[in-house]
Design an enzyme around this catalytic site. Structure first.
Site, PDB file in Angstrom:
ATOM      1  N   CYS A 250     -67.138-111.134 -76.389  1.00  0.00           N
ATOM      2  CA  CYS A 250     -67.983-110.162 -75.694  1.00  0.00           C
ATOM      3  C   CYS A 250     -69.285-109.931 -76.444  1.00  0.00           C
ATOM      4  CB  CYS A 250     -67.232-108.841 -75.525  1.00  0.00           C
ATOM      5  SG  CYS A 250     -65.798-108.953 -74.450  1.00  0.00           S
TER       6      CYS A 250
ATOM      7  N   GLU B 272     -63.838-101.295 -73.225  1.00  0.00           N
ATOM      8  CA  GLU B 272     -64.780-102.237 -73.827  1.00  0.00           C
ATOM      9  C   GLU B 272     -64.789-103.447 -72.916  1.00  0.00           C
ATOM     10  OE1 GLU B 272     -66.026-105.451 -75.228  1.00  0.00           O
ATOM     11  OE2 GLU B 272     -64.471-105.373 -76.767  1.00  0.00           O
TER      12      GLU B 272
END
Length: 459
Positions: A266, A232
């Protein structure tokens, strides 16, 4: 293994050194890996109801001591204390989610082959190494650890070097909850040790949340040894606003979506793509709200925006803003570091952004919002997809045709309509393109690190 530099815990609100740690030696690492292998041999055979009992105990510890854990997160990486306490509570929800649902996710699944008996079994694979970031120092770890441990795997945590006290506290939670020694371990190591650790035969798989560079490095090392990875990575999430949107709610959510975690998430909205018909109205209201954000001591309950985690992160962000403005972007507010102690940066909004500037091409990891104008839904999608990232996206419209266009057209792992992008235990989480691959959370997350074994028994 070469000796790492000292691992430091430094308060980003002041810049002061809080505590130093020596990285573990090669001999200690080997001892811990042997302990991990031994723990796995036992843990994989344990009853899942027992694992669930320990996982619920971990949830209770997190909830009971959420203030202590929250203060530790705020001390080491600077998030506002309210958000830090909420993060501890969220980790408890993940523990309970997998305690309640892992049995269903892992039960043998019948398969029809016409003769005999066939089924799919989900079996643990061993030690999962987690290379984790500092921005959500508890949540990022628990969303890997809860499913991994419930599946019968064991966990090895190589946390970011600026949050060592958080890393040690998480190991403490699992031990106090009842998990045997070796089932979850924190390894105080520098990043230069990761490649060799991945190559160790006692490590079965790797999960990483971090930068593109870190993702490429981990993927390359794991590929050399044919080990499963979940990555990720970064994101430059679009936040699309169309004329039919509830503009007041879209603006207030946009501010929260950009400034969450001091802008260091993020899945924070980073590029605001606004239809030309409502562009001026949105921009005026958005800038006015950003100017009102209360920046200050993250331990203060009233603070909305704390410091960036390190001086280098602040300096890199300022460089990106400065270069974007020099290339022709318009600075509407903010745009510079805050004078005084700590690693603070002003809440910032820029628009009229050239396509070749950092604000258009790169992830801006801090409280800086980049605003773009779009002619229609197709133009908004083109702008949204004009990045190498593909993690999350939020689109604001009550038009069902537009909603379906954004769901089908935006290249991302998550699309939220009329809502801010967020992670939750029951929803699969992950990206496409340079935002990584694989999924965390939900049943997809627990299945990433198991042996999906086909079994056929002749009739």
């Amino acid at each position: 293994m070469e000796r790492s530099l000292t691992i430091e815990s430094r308060n980003p609100a002041t810049g002061d050194l809080v505590r130093e740690f020596e990285p573990i030696t090669a001999a200690e690492l080997d001892r811990r890996l042997r302990m991990s292998a031994s723990a796995f041999a036992t843990h994989r055979e344990s009853d899942i109801s027992g694992r669930a009992r320990f996982m619920r105990a971990a949830a209770s510890i997190l909830e009971t001591e959420k203030r202590r854990f929250g203060e530790l997160m705020t001390l080491e990486m600077g998030k506002p204390i309210k958000a830090a306490v909420t993060e501890a509570e969220k980790c408890a929800t993940a523990c309970r989610y997998y305690a309640d649902n892992a049995h269903t996710f892992l039960v043998d699944r019948p398969a029809d082959t016409g003769s005999g008996r066939s089924f799919v079994a989900f079996q643990p694979i061993g030690a999962v190494l987690a290379v984790m970031p500092w921005n959500f120092p508890f949540w990022q770890v628990f969303r890997f650890a809860a499913p991994a441990l419930m599946a019968g795997n064991v966990g090895l945590l190589k946390h970011a070097s600026n949050v060592p006290q958080c890393a040690l506290a998480i190991e403490e939670v699992f031990l106090r909850a009842g998990f045997a020694e070796g089932i979850f371990q924190t390894l105080l190591l520098g990043s230069e040790s990761v490649a060799a650790l991945i190559g160790d035969p006692r490590v079965a798989a790797v999960t990483l949340t971090g930068s593109e560079g870190a993702g490429r490095s981990v993927a390359a090392a794991a590929g050399t040894h044919l080990k499963k990875t979940v990555l990720e990575l970064g994101g430059s999430d679009p936040f699309i606003v169309m004329p039919s949107a509830d503009l007041e709610r879209a603006v207030s959510t946009a501010v929260s979506a950009r400034m969450i975690n001091n802008g260091q998430s993020c899945i924070a909205a980073k590029r605001f793509i606004v239809h030309s018909a409502v562009y001026d109205s949105f921009l005026e209201a958005f800038v006015a709200c950003v100017k009102k954000i209360r920046t200050g001591d993250p331990m203060d309950e009233g603070t909305e925006l704390g410091p960036l985690a390190t001086s280098s992160i602040r300096d890199e962000l300022h460089k990106q803003v400065t270069e974007s403005v020099a290339a022709g972007a318009r600075l509407l507010c903010g745009g510079k570091p805050v004078n005084g102690r700590g690693f603070y940066y002003e809440p910032t909004v820029i628009d009229r952004i050239p396509a070749d500037s950092p604000a258009a091409r790169e992830e801006l990891f801090g409280p800086v919002a980049s605003v773009f104008t779009a002619r229609d839904a197709d133009d908004a999608i083109a702008i949204a997809n004009s990045t190498r990232f593909g993690l999350g996206a939020s689109a604001w419209t009550t038009n069902t045709w537009e909603q379906q266009r954004f769901i089908g057209g935006v290249e991302s792992g998550l699309v939220f309509i009329n809502e801010m992008v967020a992670s939750a235990p029951g929803l699969p989480f992950g990206g496409v393109k340079s935002s990584g691959y694989g999924r965390e959370l939900s049943d997809f997350g627990i299945h990433e690190f198991v042996n999906i074994k086909t079994v056929k028994i002749a009739g």
